[in-house]
Enzyme design. Structure first.
Site, PDB file in Angstrom:
ATOM      1  N   HIS A 164     -10.844  39.327  15.381  1.00  6.57           N
ATOM      2  CA  HIS A 164     -11.944  39.808  16.228  1.00  6.57           C
ATOM      3  C   HIS A 164     -13.264  39.489  15.538  1.00  6.57           C
ATOM      4  O   HIS A 164     -13.444  39.754  14.339  1.00  6.57           O
ATOM      5  CB  HIS A 164     -11.826  41.314  16.458  1.00  6.57           C
ATOM      6  N   CYS A 206     -13.940  35.665  19.265  1.00  4.52           N
ATOM      7  CA  CYS A 206     -15.100  35.745  20.153  1.00  4.52           C
ATOM      8  C   CYS A 206     -16.349  35.241  19.433  1.00  4.52           C
ATOM      9  O   CYS A 206     -16.542  35.532  18.249  1.00  4.52           O
ATOM     10  CB  CYS A 206     -15.310  37.179  20.618  1.00  4.52           C
TER      11      CYS A 206
END
Length: 407
Positions: A164, A206
């Site tokens: 992440h 991301c």
């Protein structure tokens, strides 16, 4: 006065000649070293594969990393040149319906966590500090060689990270963050220490492209699954496992490599061109301004495969066995005797050369003999400081001679 003036002029000329000679040697050595570093050959490949996420719902990140691990091993990179970092052990998680198994597809045809998985850093060992130590080689003395990135100036390194992330950071263990400037500083240290020739950084997270914003070291190529402001999405859910099992970017990367073997010449441009934004649901980003080769001329196996020296043979290898063993031993002993004979001839020729040199030196005068000795030593000198010392030693006898002549 005339003799004194000529004497000073002579000394000045000697010092100037010695200075120019030293500078020319230093320049030639520096230019040779710079040219050799720029023409360093590609000799080996390494892979650093990092899963930074914990917890069961991040199952896909471990599957991403193990999928790349299986791919680079299949294409020829051995385990001793792979650093595998897994922040959690999903295979032994009590929620896992398939104990000791990890899958990247709902068809469950391929168990990624098989018999040949060697994890170098697991669990709470996967930290930002240990990651940076692996890249820079700044380990404590107790760290074994199996946990070190033992690359050199001829190495191509694949650095794959998944987890992440956000704008210029990647989370480790949901507890700390790797910043873009941390990554750039580690790569800079690697370049200064000559720990790689070329480096490919691949990030599936991301806003992955933002991790590359601070990179300035030459020879670095970077590709990310998403641009700034974009998310990186999972591919599909496994109903039996209960969570997503692979991310989209990694899934289509694997789809590209499953068509290849270690002998294929598919280029990096074909890999980068295979990412479809409609399928990824994000826009892949690759940075090439630090990389000075055309991507269509660089095979993907330069980073994802091995560097092998192939030897073509007419027949299969046959060891010493049966009736041929005696003949092979006789041939080997005869080869050794020939080698010894050549060695004796070489030694005798060296001895004869030394005798001839000594006879020649005996025929010279005192000053010629001294000059001959100094020249022989000067030919073996590689350090400019030592050469200057010998130059001073040569000047002192000359000063004594000219002082005696001036009286």
């Amino acid at each position: 006065m005339g003799r004194l003036f000529r004497f000073k002029a002579f000394l000045f000329l000697i010092c100037a000649a010695a200075h120019l000679f030293c500078n020319s040697n230093a320049y030639s050595s520096s230019s040779a070293s710079s040219s050799s570093s720029s023409t360093t050959m590609h000799t080996n490949n390494w892979a650093v594969l990092v899963c930074t996420s914990r917890f069961w719902f991040n199952y896909r990140h471990m599957a991403n990393t193990l999928s790349l691990y299986r791919t680079v091993k299949r294409l020829g990179i051995p385990d001793e040149r792979i650093i595998l970092m897994l922040a959690d052990d999903m295979a032994c998680n009590p929620r896992n319906k398939y104990p000791a198994q990890v899958f990247n597809n709902e068809n469950h045809r391929l168990n990624l966590y098989g018999d040949n998985v060697e994890v170098d850093y697991r669990g709470y060992e996967v930290t930002v500090e240990n990651f940076l130590r692996v890249l820079t080689g700044r380990h404590e003395a107790a760290v074994p060689r199996s946990k070190r990135l033992l690359s050199d100036e001829g190495s191509h390194i694949l650095l794959y990270m998944t987890g992440h992330g956000g704008d210029e950071f990647l989370k480790f263990q949901d507890n700390e963050e790797l910043q873009s400037h941390d990554l750039a500083d580690a790569v800079k240290q690697m370049k200064e220490k000559q720990r790689f020739k070329e480096l490919l950084i691949m990030v599936d997270t991301c806003q992955a492209a933002t991790l590359f914003s601070q990179l300035h070291s030459p020879g670095v190529l970077a590709i990310g699954s998403s641009r700034k402001g974009e998310n990186s999405y999972s591919h599909h859910l496994d109903a039996d496992v209960g969570v997503s099992v692979v991310d989209r970017f990694t899934f289509y990367t694997l789809a590209f490599f499953e068509k290849l073997n270690m002998y294929d010449n598919a280029s990096l441009s074909s890999l980068f061109g295979s990412y479809n934004p409609n399928m990824l649901m994000s826009t892949s980003y690759f940075r090439t301004d630090l990389y000075h080769r055309w991507l269509d001329e660089v095979p993907v196996t330069n980073f994802f495969g091995s560097v092998m020296e192939t030897i073509h043979t007419v027949s299969a290898y046959r060891a010493f066995s049966g009736k041929n063993s005696d003949e092979d031993r006789i041939k080997l002993s005869s080869d050794q005797s020939v080698g010894l004979e050549k060695g004796r001839t070489l030694v005798s020729s060296n001895v004869q050369d030394q005798i001839n040199d000594s006879n020649t030196k005996d025929q010279l005068g005192v000053f010629e003999h001294l000059w001959y000795t100094i020249l022989n030593k000067a030919e073996k000198i590689e350090d400019a400081d030592i050469l200057v010392n010998y130059g001073l030693a040569m000047i002192l006898p000359l000063v004594a001679v000219f002082t005696w002549l001036s009286h």
